[in-house]
Motif scaffolding. Structure first.
Motif, PDB file in Angstrom:
ATOM      1  N   UNK A  86       0.856  -1.195   0.000  1.00  0.00           N
ATOM      2  CA  UNK A  86       0.000   0.000   0.000  1.00  0.00           C
ATOM      3  C   UNK A  86       0.888   1.240   0.000  1.00  0.00           C
ATOM      4  N   UNK A  87       1.154   1.779  -1.187  1.00  0.00           N
ATOM      5  CA  UNK A  87       2.010   2.950  -1.332  1.00  0.00           C
ATOM      6  C   UNK A  87       1.367   3.935  -2.289  1.00  0.00           C
ATOM      7  N   UNK A  88       1.780   5.212  -2.200  1.00  0.00           N
ATOM      8  CA  UNK A  88       1.225   6.190  -3.133  1.00  0.00           C
ATOM      9  C   UNK A  88       2.014   6.190  -4.437  1.00  0.00           C
ATOM     10  N   UNK A  89       1.542   6.977  -5.397  1.00  0.00           N
ATOM     11  CA  UNK A  89       2.120   6.944  -6.738  1.00  0.00           C
ATOM     12  C   UNK A  89       3.568   7.420  -6.766  1.00  0.00           C
ATOM     13  N   UNK A  90       3.903   8.424  -5.951  1.00  0.00           N
ATOM     14  CA  UNK A  90       5.276   8.914  -5.930  1.00  0.00           C
ATOM     15  C   UNK A  90       6.227   7.857  -5.375  1.00  0.00           C
ATOM     16  N   UNK A  91       5.799   7.170  -4.327  1.00  0.00           N
ATOM     17  CA  UNK A  91       6.629   6.108  -3.755  1.00  0.00           C
ATOM     18  C   UNK A  91       6.855   5.008  -4.776  1.00  0.00           C
ATOM     19  N   UNK A  92       5.799   4.628  -5.467  1.00  0.00           N
ATOM     20  CA  UNK A  92       5.911   3.605  -6.500  1.00  0.00           C
ATOM     21  C   UNK A  92       6.913   4.026  -7.575  1.00  0.00           C
ATOM     22  N   UNK A  93       6.806   5.264  -8.024  1.00  0.00           N
ATOM     23  CA  UNK A  93       7.696   5.769  -9.068  1.00  0.00           C
ATOM     24  C   UNK A  93       9.156   5.747  -8.614  1.00  0.00           C
ATOM     25  N   UNK A  94       9.400   6.181  -7.392  1.00  0.00           N
ATOM     26  CA  UNK A  94      10.776   6.224  -6.893  1.00  0.00           C
ATOM     27  C   UNK A  94      11.352   4.822  -6.672  1.00  0.00           C
ATOM     28  N   UNK A  96      10.576   2.235  -8.485  1.00  0.00           N
ATOM     29  CA  UNK A  96      10.885   1.758  -9.833  1.00  0.00           C
ATOM     30  C   UNK A  96      12.224   2.297 -10.314  1.00  0.00           C
ATOM     31  N   UNK A  97      12.493   3.575 -10.038  1.00  0.00           N
ATOM     32  CA  UNK A  97      13.755   4.146 -10.485  1.00  0.00           C
ATOM     33  C   UNK A  97      14.932   3.679  -9.626  1.00  0.00           C
ATOM     34  N   UNK A  98      14.689   3.402  -8.360  1.00  0.00           N
ATOM     35  CA  UNK A  98      15.745   2.826  -7.533  1.00  0.00           C
ATOM     36  C   UNK A  98      16.141   1.456  -8.086  1.00  0.00           C
ATOM     37  N   UNK A  99      15.139   0.657  -8.431  1.00  0.00           N
ATOM     38  CA  UNK A  99      15.410  -0.656  -9.017  1.00  0.00           C
ATOM     39  C   UNK A  99      16.138  -0.508 -10.347  1.00  0.00           C
ATOM     40  N   UNK A 100      15.688   0.438 -11.161  1.00  0.00           N
ATOM     41  CA  UNK A 100      16.295   0.635 -12.487  1.00  0.00           C
ATOM     42  C   UNK A 100      17.748   1.097 -12.375  1.00  0.00           C
ATOM     43  N   UNK A 101      18.015   1.991 -11.459  1.00  0.00           N
ATOM     44  CA  UNK A 101      19.371   2.498 -11.279  1.00  0.00           C
ATOM     45  C   UNK A 101      20.324   1.354 -10.936  1.00  0.00           C
ATOM     46  N   UNK A 102      19.931   0.502 -10.004  1.00  0.00           N
ATOM     47  CA  UNK A 102      20.777  -0.623  -9.624  1.00  0.00           C
ATOM     48  C   UNK A 102      20.908  -1.618 -10.775  1.00  0.00           C
ATOM     49  N   UNK A 128       6.687   5.323 -18.230  1.00  0.00           N
ATOM     50  CA  UNK A 128       5.912   6.442 -18.777  1.00  0.00           C
ATOM     51  C   UNK A 128       4.471   6.017 -19.029  1.00  0.00           C
ATOM     52  N   UNK A 129       4.286   4.821 -19.601  1.00  0.00           N
ATOM     53  CA  UNK A 129       2.934   4.363 -19.932  1.00  0.00           C
ATOM     54  C   UNK A 129       2.119   4.004 -18.695  1.00  0.00           C
ATOM     55  N   UNK A 148      12.472  13.897 -15.935  1.00  0.00           N
ATOM     56  CA  UNK A 148      13.590  14.383 -15.130  1.00  0.00           C
ATOM     57  C   UNK A 148      14.353  13.224 -14.493  1.00  0.00           C
ATOM     58  N   UNK A 149      13.626  12.244 -13.984  1.00  0.00           N
ATOM     59  CA  UNK A 149      14.267  11.068 -13.389  1.00  0.00           C
ATOM     60  C   UNK A 149      15.054  10.276 -14.435  1.00  0.00           C
ATOM     61  N   UNK A 150      14.497  10.172 -15.634  1.00  0.00           N
ATOM     62  CA  UNK A 150      15.204   9.485 -16.712  1.00  0.00           C
ATOM     63  C   UNK A 150      16.500  10.217 -17.034  1.00  0.00           C
ATOM     64  N   UNK A 151      16.420  11.541 -17.155  1.00  0.00           N
ATOM     65  CA  UNK A 151      17.598  12.339 -17.489  1.00  0.00           C
ATOM     66  C   UNK A 151      18.688  12.212 -16.427  1.00  0.00           C
TER      67      UNK A 151
END
Length: 237
Positions: A86-94, A96-102, A128-129, A148-151
């Motif tokens: 149970x997380x909000x959209x910003x937490x979910x997004x971050x 995902x990017x933490x996983x992607x960065x690693x 994005x989708x 911005x996170x992608x960049x």
């Protein structure tokens, strides 16, 4: 999302990335290829058959996925896909990017640097989708946040993105025949309609990178369409 993200039998013991080693080829260039689509389009099968063709062409490849792909990213994947999360959209997004960065630093970039082709089940276009369009209804502020996170955290984009396109309802009917739905798959039809809109928008904005592939028909037909794009893009036999 989990069923279309599930890796095949070639996965390693961390159930994330799998590598095939071909005989050495001089000056081989690593290629980064992502495979995208909404639920039930047949990404897993298409990737399996693509890897068989790469192996037949003596191409070193690494098969991986998002979210996940590295040991740490796989732990985040479990959280993201768990229906009890149970997380909000910003937490979910971050997350995902933490996983992607690693994933990038530990798996993708080293593979490309040693000349291995990387085949990734989902990458930035899914974010994005799904998060930009599915969650945020295409809100410009959220899309800007993702860009911005992608960049900042994605130093390498795919050279080619294979978008397997199928009508939303047809894909959901296929997905419904699989195992219990994960946290993303539990979303309503309207959500996936917006996700499809997101992929359509991205394909129009990036025609040089994103190739739309008709995902209707049987697996062999889709596999041949995928391979025809690969042959054209990379001059393969």
């Amino acid at each position: 999302m989990s069923a279309s993200l599930t890796a095949g039998s070639t996965q390693t013991n961390i159930d994330s990335a799998a590598t095939h080693k071909a005989p050495a080829r001089p000056e081989q260039q690593g290629r980064f290829i992502s495979v995208e689509g909404t639920e039930g389009v047949g990404k897993t099968t298409a990737i399996e058959q693509l890897c068989v063709r790469l192996q037949a062409n003596n191409i070193d490849y690494l098969r991986t996925r998002e979210p996940g792909g590295s040991p740490f990213a796989e732990r985040l994947r479990s959280i993201l896909l768990d229906p009890a999360t149970d997380i909000n959209d910003d937490t979910e997004l971050l997350l995902l990017f933490a996983a992607r960065c690693d994933h990038l630093q530990q798996i993708i970039l080293p593979a490309l640097q040693r000349g291995t082709w990387v085949i990734c089940d989902r990458f930035i276009d899914s974010t994005i989708a799904y998060q930009g369009f599915g969650r945020a209804h295409g809100d410009s502020a959220v899309l800007t946040k993702i860009e911005t996170l992608i960049a900042q955290f994605v130093p390498q984009l795919p050279e080619l993105t294979l978008w397997l396109d199928l009508p939303v309802l047809e894909g959901m009917a296929r997905a419904g025949k699989r195992s219990a739905a994960d946290r993303f798959e539990q979303q309503a039809t309207a959500f996936f309609t917006r996700v499809h809109e997101g992929f359509t928008t991205l394909a129009a904005e990036h025609p040089e990178r994103i190739q739309c592939i008709d995902a209707s028909g049987n697996a062999d037909e889709v596999s041949m369409r995928v391979w025809q794009v690969m042959q054209t893009q990379f001059q393969l036999s």
